[in-house]
Design a protein around this motif. Structure first.
Motif, PDB file in Angstrom:
ATOM      1  N   GLY A   1       0.809  -1.205   0.000  1.00 26.65           N
ATOM      2  CA  GLY A   1       0.000   0.000   0.000  1.00 26.65           C
ATOM      3  C   GLY A   1       0.848   1.262   0.000  1.00 26.65           C
ATOM      4  O   GLY A   1       0.519   2.248  -0.667  1.00 26.65           O
ATOM      5  N   ARG A   2       1.944   1.236   0.734  1.00 29.22           N
ATOM      6  CA  ARG A   2       2.827   2.403   0.768  1.00 29.22           C
ATOM      7  C   ARG A   2       3.456   2.645  -0.599  1.00 29.22           C
ATOM      8  O   ARG A   2       3.614   3.799  -1.029  1.00 29.22           O
ATOM      9  N   ILE A   3       3.816   1.577  -1.297  1.00 31.96           N
ATOM     10  CA  ILE A   3       4.382   1.711  -2.640  1.00 31.96           C
ATOM     11  C   ILE A   3       3.370   2.362  -3.576  1.00 31.96           C
ATOM     12  O   ILE A   3       3.682   3.316  -4.304  1.00 31.96           O
ATOM     13  N   TYR A   4       2.139   1.869  -3.555  1.00 39.54           N
ATOM     14  CA  TYR A   4       1.121   2.378  -4.475  1.00 39.54           C
ATOM     15  C   TYR A   4       0.780   3.830  -4.178  1.00 39.54           C
ATOM     16  O   TYR A   4       0.574   4.634  -5.093  1.00 39.54           O
ATOM     17  N   ARG A   5       0.717   4.188  -2.896  1.00 36.47           N
ATOM     18  CA  ARG A   5       0.389   5.571  -2.557  1.00 36.47           C
ATOM     19  C   ARG A   5       1.529   6.514  -2.931  1.00 36.47           C
ATOM     20  O   ARG A   5       1.277   7.675  -3.295  1.00 36.47           O
ATOM     21  N   ARG A   6       2.777   6.049  -2.876  1.00 36.96           N
ATOM     22  CA  ARG A   6       3.893   6.898  -3.309  1.00 36.96           C
ATOM     23  C   ARG A   6       3.815   7.168  -4.810  1.00 36.96           C
ATOM     24  O   ARG A   6       4.235   8.227  -5.279  1.00 36.96           O
ATOM     25  N   VAL A   7       3.282   6.212  -5.574  1.00 33.48           N
ATOM     26  CA  VAL A   7       3.117   6.428  -7.008  1.00 33.48           C
ATOM     27  C   VAL A   7       2.042   7.479  -7.255  1.00 33.48           C
ATOM     28  O   VAL A   7       2.115   8.243  -8.226  1.00 33.48           O
ATOM     29  N   GLY A   8       1.031   7.536  -6.376  1.00 34.43           N
ATOM     30  CA  GLY A   8      -0.049   8.512  -6.521  1.00 34.43           C
ATOM     31  C   GLY A   8      -1.438   7.923  -6.473  1.00 34.43           C
ATOM     32  O   GLY A   8      -2.434   8.652  -6.591  1.00 34.43           O
ATOM     33  N   PHE A   9      -1.556   6.615  -6.305  1.00 32.51           N
ATOM     34  CA  PHE A   9      -2.870   5.985  -6.235  1.00 32.51           C
ATOM     35  C   PHE A   9      -3.669   6.554  -5.062  1.00 32.51           C
ATOM     36  O   PHE A   9      -3.147   6.722  -3.967  1.00 32.51           O
ATOM     37  N   GLY A  10      -4.938   6.844  -5.309  1.00 31.18           N
ATOM     38  CA  GLY A  10      -5.837   7.305  -4.261  1.00 31.18           C
ATOM     39  C   GLY A  10      -6.036   8.800  -4.209  1.00 31.18           C
ATOM     40  O   GLY A  10      -6.988   9.279  -3.586  1.00 31.18           O
ATOM     41  N   LYS A  11      -5.166   9.579  -4.856  1.00 36.73           N
ATOM     42  CA  LYS A  11      -5.298  11.032  -4.792  1.00 36.73           C
ATOM     43  C   LYS A  11      -6.578  11.518  -5.473  1.00 36.73           C
ATOM     44  O   LYS A  11      -7.109  12.559  -5.121  1.00 36.73           O
ATOM     45  N   GLU A  12      -7.044  10.763  -6.470  1.00 32.77           N
ATOM     46  CA  GLU A  12      -8.233  11.187  -7.211  1.00 32.77           C
ATOM     47  C   GLU A  12      -9.443  10.296  -6.932  1.00 32.77           C
ATOM     48  O   GLU A  12     -10.459  10.399  -7.618  1.00 32.77           O
TER      49      GLU A  12
END
Length: 337
Positions: free
Chosen positions: A295-306
């Motif tokens: 989850g930390r990897i995906y959020r660093r990519v930007g997942f979830g911001k939109e």
């Protein structure tokens, strides 16, 4: 008013898709699962493979294709197909903007009028799957057990992290789509990686013949990416469920001996940047459990911001069952839908 809401029982996948596809596209990324999977049932050569364990009492061959509609059009879509053990629930509109209880009540009546056993497992956006699971449980005198919860998130070119690329890759390290030639050389390794992801997450790996078919088709479609070290894949990402504008990242796996080195972060960074910025894909979706390294990897990519939502799996159990000491069992009498 429930009198204004009607349930439709669809006799074939073709008729079902003719009715619900356009409405589901109103929330395309949130409905990427049915939009990306169900059309494959129309092709005898692309039937969706079974990737998950059976649910207790499930009849794998069953198709249940339901939807509700009102004067404003199709609202809820609920399906049970051979590719998954749960009955899934989707919505063409934001669940917080609809009279969910009224639509679920109509859906419930239609479900209980169908021949055969009513499903005991439910899946989808927690607001939808919880509502239907609780309603069915209440009618059957059962309780609801939470099997799993995860986050479904979207990524677009706008929300992609500006930190990418973070640093140059080391010599002999490369991130790229897996070619047919590379698959021929590393097929056993790639198929094992795919199956092992399900083993770690679901506790049961995908049968190797099934995994082999999925990976082979993925390579042919350009849907398999890997981080290579000296020509050997050490982590991989598998795409699927293509819709009009986007795709889903269905599986990400790093070999245990290569974890903690930043390889998977680099894989996800590169894959997402290439697909969204260079190839012009509209969006990518992914599902992951909160609190872990993935989850930390995906959020660093930007997942979830939109945008993101909670996906949940529920199973109906006997009220007297004590398999888990009652920790995850819910008294449906206390549920407010």
């Amino acid at each position: 008013m429930t009198s204004d809401i009607k349930a439709i029982v669809h006799s074939t996948v073709k008729k079902f898709l003719e009715c619900v596809s356009e409405p589901l596209h109103q929330r395309e990324w949130q409905n990427a699962i049915p939009l990306g999977i169900y059309p494959n049932y129309l092709s005898p050569t692309q039937t969706p493979p079974r990737l998950f364990p059976d649910k207790e009492g499930e009849d794998q061959s069953v198709f249940i294709l339901l939807s509700t509609s009102s004067d404003s059009g199709v609202c809820l879509v609920s399906c049970k197909t051979p590719s998954y053990g749960s009955m899934s629930v989707y919505s063409t509109v934001d669940p917080d903007t609809v009279d969910l209880a009224a639509h679920v009540a109509v859906l419930l009546d239609a479900l209980f009028k169908l021949p055969g056993k009513v499903p005991r497992a439910y899946n989808g956006d927690v607001r939808l799957s919880w509502a239907l699971a609780a309603a069915v449980a209440a009618r059957l005198g059962l309780s609801v057990k939470t099997e799993s919860r995860c986050t479904g998130a979207v990524l677009t070119a706008t929300s992609l992290s500006s930190d990418i690329p973070r640093s140059p890759l080391s010599p002999q390290h490369v991130v790229k789509k897996v070619t047919a030639e590379e698959y021929g050389t590393h097929s056993e390794l790639l198929v094992t990686m795919y199956s092992n992801m399900f083993l770690e997450v679901r506790g049961q790996g995908v049968p190797m013949p099934v995994a082999q078919g999925v990976v082979e088709n993925g390579v042919a479609a350009g849907h398999v990416w890997a981080y290579f070290v000296e020509g050997v894949p050490v982590s991989g990402a598998f795409l699927g469920r293509p819709t009009r504008r986007g795709k889903s990242i269905t599986c990400v796996y790093a070999r245990k001996e290569f974890r903690g080195r930043g390889n998977t972060q680099a894989l996800m960074d590169t894959l997402c940047k290439v697909l969204l910025e260079e190839e012009g894909l509209g969006y990518l979706t992914i599902f992951f459990e909160e609190g872990g390294s993935a989850g930390r990897i995906y959020r660093r990519v930007g997942f979830g911001k939109e945008g993101e939502y909670v996906m949940a799996d529920f199973t109906l159990i006997d009220e007297n069952a004590e398999e888990d000491g009652g920790k995850s069992r819910v008294d449906v009498k206390k549920i407010s839908t």
